[in-house]
Motif scaffolding. Structure first.
Motif: not given
Ligand code: SIN
Length: 326
Positions: A19-20, A34, A36, A68-71, A102-104, A128-129, A174
């Motif tokens: 994540g971010t 950036y 992630a 990983l990037d959570s997308k 990650g937030t996504d 985190a954002m 989100k």
């Molecule tokens: C993610 O979701 O991994 C990237 C975006 C984020 O964490 O805000």
């Protein structure tokens, strides 16, 4: 003879998934461009200001489960995460888990873990954002807050902590792509707030029913390519039956319709869903409205107890997995 009781030191386990919160950019003023999932969870926790206070006498254990990037979150990573959570939650000397994410898609992972594990111990997810490299990074404060929440006697089950707010896994979504306070629990409201290391509960987390562990066992043991395929279809102005027909053709086991308003579905999509149901596809309904559950039920398809379409997809997939022979 003198009997001496030695109090064992309890542990809090921080599991990293990326994540971010673990992201880096080319320079410290960059908040948007950036990558992630670059910094390991051991490094994130080691750099945490006020770590000792947040640990509250507990020993810290860290484990990198994914990066990983959570997308790109997938069922295989969910399965691995569920396994590692189940492992640590079963240890008597582990008080709580904290998961960086990650937030996504954090709301989806939170609901998946809550539905599968129904943990009575706290599992606090945090994100985190802004990337870890930012000179205004929000990750360290959020991670500190998550550790504080994880030490609370009232904490139980899976929650999400971000920007000083504690959200329940069931309600959190989100709602903003950029601002630091990017999450909402809609009508239900947050569970509470963390302010200067003090937790103010608005409503106490519900103690989870004691899990039989059957679903957790099935989820962790069944190969992910055997999990029932459940997809979300959207009802919208100008919608057609094509997406539903294509998914049925592709062999889905279940469909969740993200309906408009109080559960209304475009007549073309409705006709396609009724056909799908006649062919054995399990259909459920959820509203695409972000706040509040649907009321009444005038639809041929059950709603999912106020779950968002994304969480309804997870619940239907787990329901079908539990019923399956695999
Ligand atoms: C993610 O979701 O991994 C990237 C975006 C984020 O964490 O805000």
């Amino acid at each position: 003879m003198q009997v001496v009781f030695v109090k064992k030191i309890q542990k809090v386990v921080v599991l990293g998934t990326g994540g971010t919160i673990a992201g880096t950019a080319a320079n410290a003023s960059e908040q948007v461009a950036y990558t992630a999932a670059q910094v390991g969870v051991a490094q994130l926790t080691a750099a945490l200001p006020g770590l000792d206070a947040a640990l509250a006498g507990r020993q810290l254990v860290v484990e990198q489960v994914a990066q990983l990037d959570s997308k790109d979150m997938d069922h295989a990573t969910w399965q691995l995460l569920a396994r590692r959570c189940a492992h640590w939650l079963a240890q008597a000397d582990v008080d709580a888990l904290v998961i960086t994410h990650g937030t996504d898609t954090i709301e989806e992972t939170a609901w998946f873990l809550q539905a599968v594990l129904q943990p009575s111990k706290p599992v606090v997810m945090v994100c985190a954002m802004r990337p870890a490299s930012s000179n205004e990074a929000d990750g360290p404060q959020n991670l500190h807050d998550a550790l504080v929440v994880s030490a609370q006697p009232l904490a139980a089950g899976v929650s999400v902590v971000c920007a000083g707010v504690i959200h329940n896994a069931r309600h959190v979504q989100k709602v903003h792509p950029y601002r630091l306070d990017a999450f909402s629990s809609g009508d239900a409201g947050p569970l509470g707030w963390i302010q200067a290391d003090q937790v103010r509960w608005l409503s106490a987390p519900q103690a989870a029913p004691v899990s039989t562990g059957t679903l957790a066992e099935q989820v962790t043991r069944t190969a992910v390519n055997q999990w029932p395929v459940v997809e979300v279809v959207l009802s919208h102005a100008g919608a057609s039956r094509r997406p539903v027909d294509a998914l049925v053709q592709a062999g889905v086991a279940g469909l969740v319709v993200a309906a408009s308003g109080n559960g209304t579905v475009h007549h073309e999509v409705q006709a396609a869903l009724l056909d799908a149901q006649r062919r054995g596809v399990h259909v459920r309904r959820s509203t695409r409205c972000q706040e509040g559950p649907m009321v009444g039920n005038s639809s041929p398809w059950p709603d999912m107890d106020g779950l968002s379409p994304l969480k309804a997809r997870i619940s239907l997939m787990l329901e079908l997995l539990a019923e399956s022979e695999v």
